[in-house]
Scaffold this active site. Structure first.
Site, mmCIF file in Angstrom:
data_model
loop_
_atom_site.group_PDB
_atom_site.id
_atom_site.type_symbol
_atom_site.label_atom_id
_atom_site.label_comp_id
_atom_site.label_asym_id
_atom_site.label_seq_id
_atom_site.Cartn_x
_atom_site.Cartn_y
_atom_site.Cartn_z
ATOM 1 N N LYS A 127 1.146 1.090 -5.571
ATOM 2 C CA LYS A 127 -0.175 0.828 -4.992
ATOM 3 C C LYS A 127 -1.262 0.968 -6.064
ATOM 4 C CE LYS A 127 2.050 0.234 -1.230
ATOM 5 N NZ LYS A 127 2.277 1.059 -0.062
HETATM 6 C C1 LIG Z 1 3.131 1.363 1.176
HETATM 7 C C2 LIG Z 1 2.750 1.027 2.554
HETATM 8 C C3 LIG Z 1 2.862 1.927 3.617
HETATM 9 C C4 LIG Z 1 3.527 3.262 3.487
HETATM 10 O O1 LIG Z 1 3.026 4.020 2.456
HETATM 11 P P1 LIG Z 1 3.805 5.371 1.998
HETATM 12 O O2 LIG Z 1 2.743 6.099 1.234
HETATM 13 O O3 LIG Z 1 4.941 4.916 1.159
HETATM 14 O O4 LIG Z 1 4.240 6.078 3.207
HETATM 15 C C5 LIG Z 1 2.395 1.554 4.855
HETATM 16 N N1 LIG Z 1 1.867 0.342 5.057
HETATM 17 C C6 LIG Z 1 1.761 -0.577 4.079
HETATM 18 C C7 LIG Z 1 1.149 -1.897 4.365
HETATM 19 C C8 LIG Z 1 2.216 -0.254 2.800
HETATM 20 O O5 LIG Z 1 2.158 -1.176 1.825
#
Ligand SMILES: *Cc1c(COP(=O)(O)O)cnc(C)c1O
Length: 402
Positions: free
Chosen positions: A200
């Protein structure tokens, strides 16, 4: 131009990030220490200062906490777009709610007011008598949804809007009043949720943040991220609690969703660079748009809404594999041979075995069409200026039939 392999996404970790983590490792607190409120305060300030921020150990935990604190309960219904990571839907299931999948616009992959309306109708027939408790739009790839219109619809239904903003840190949009907003300022949302997974825009290792304007919900989330424990003597039932230094009360059930200080220190260090990261993502996006132009109409970037200024998490292009006469897996293999990583975001969640077993098979043509064409190309701040052209060149070769 770098000739090293370009993954589809990658974190940027610099010496001062490593130093920030080492500083915590040498300190007294590895978790539940001073880094957490500092990270929350800085995250709020980055978003204009009007939001309460709740750090937790993943966005999945954050989605669960937000839905729970906003009153989603067993037997309720939540509407989730099918084009998302599984966690958006799973969070509703953790609360015991049923999921109705909304279709998405085949061009952008986003839930729209029209696909929400259709999902509300399906929710009424499929779960008649159940309460529509929450709607969870996803700013896929960092392209902001039409939050203002969606929010008005959701409010009219008496539900809450929790925006899965995991892809959209630093993305902006302009509301009808002409005000430019960050998705994380939680305007026209009851809560917005971010992920700090390494792919991210900001990396903590694992981590998440909820932003909300509701003070009471924020306090509930803070308690329930740590077992539902209350430590503030003012709010405890036991009148002599303030005299007993060991005393704490658990008045409700919570979880261990705490973010360690180690992760928060990394998050704070990264947050200080977020403007730079976001500017670089925007530059690379422009370079991609130029580099991909000759490949149109076979390859098109997803169509974001005009009144938005996205900070893209993914360079998810739409490819007409059928017209090219090459299968997606072949294109991915050929890209890999040319040093270019790629990925598919996402398999529509309504087709996952867990959900088809629960709700039966379903056709959502927008999500199916989007899924058939999507491919995410490398996008991360450390890419060189000529990498988008290198990727576009590799993609042109990979799409040659035969
Ligand atoms: C990465 C992601 C999540 C989950 O994030 P985590 O921190 O890995 O639990 C949820 N929704 C979307 C759209 C994501 O890209």
């Amino acid at each position: 131009m770098s000739d090293s392999f370009l993954p589809y996404g990658r974190q940027v970790i610099e010496d001062d990030d490593i130093e920030a983590v080492a500083r915590v490792l040498r300190s007294d607190y590895l978790t539940t220490g001073p880094e957490i409120p500092a990270f929350e305060a800085e995250f709020s300030r980055w978003h204009g200062g009007a939001v309460h921020c709740i750090a937790c150990n993943s966005a999945t935990a954050g989605l669960h906490l937000a839905l729970d604190a906003l009153g989603v309960a067993p037997g309720d219904v939540c509407i989730v777009p099918s084009l998302t990571f599984l966690a958006t839907a799973n969070a509703a299931r953790y609360c015991g709610a049923e999921v109705v999948f909304a279709d998405v616009d085949p061009q952008s992959g986003l839930m729209t007011p029209a696909t929400l309306d259709a999902a509300i109708l399906r929710a009424r027939t499929r779960f008649s008598g159940a309460r529509l408790a929450a709607v969870l739009p996803v700013h896929l790839a960092g392209l902001p949804c039409d939050l203002e219109t969606l929010h008005a619809r959701v409010q009219a239904e008496g539900a809450v809007l929790v925006a899965d903003s995991c892809h959209a840190l630093a993305s902006r949009w302009t509301d009808a009043g002409g005000q430019s907003r960050l998705v994380g300022d939680a305007g026209f949302c009851d809560a917005a949720v971010f992920s700090f997974h390494p792919v991210k825009t900001l990396a903590c290792g694992e981590g998440g943040m909820v932003t909300t304007r509701h003070e009471e919900a924020a306090e509930t989330m803070r308690r329930r991220r740590s077992h539902g424990i209350e430590r503030d003597p003012v709010r405890m039932g036991e009148p002599r609690a303030g005299e007993w230094p060991w005393y704490h009360e658990m008045g409700e059930l919570g979880w261990n969703y705490r973010m360690p200080d180690i992760n928060a220190a990394l998050g704070r260090s990264q947050l200080a660079k977020l403007s730079r990261f976001a500017a670089r993502r925007r530059e690379l996006t422009s370079l991609y748009e130029e580099a991909l132009k000759p490949l149109a109409p076979l390859v098109l970037p997803p169509a974001g809404r005009a009144e938005t200024d996205s900070c893209r998490h993914l360079m998810n292009v739409r490819i007409d594999f059928e017209a090219a006469g090459v299968a997606r897996e072949t294109v991915m293999e050929r890209l890999k041979d040319r040093g270019v990583g790629s990925q598919v975001h996402y398999i529509p969640v309504h087709t996952q075995p867990y959900y088809t077993a629960r709700y039966g098979p379903e056709r959502l043509p927008g999500a199916d069409t989007y899924y058939a064409r999507t491919l995410s190309l490398p996008l991360y701040p450390a890419m060189a200026d000529d990498d988008p052209a290198r990727v576009a060149g590799a993609l042109a070769e990979a799409l040659e039939a035969g």
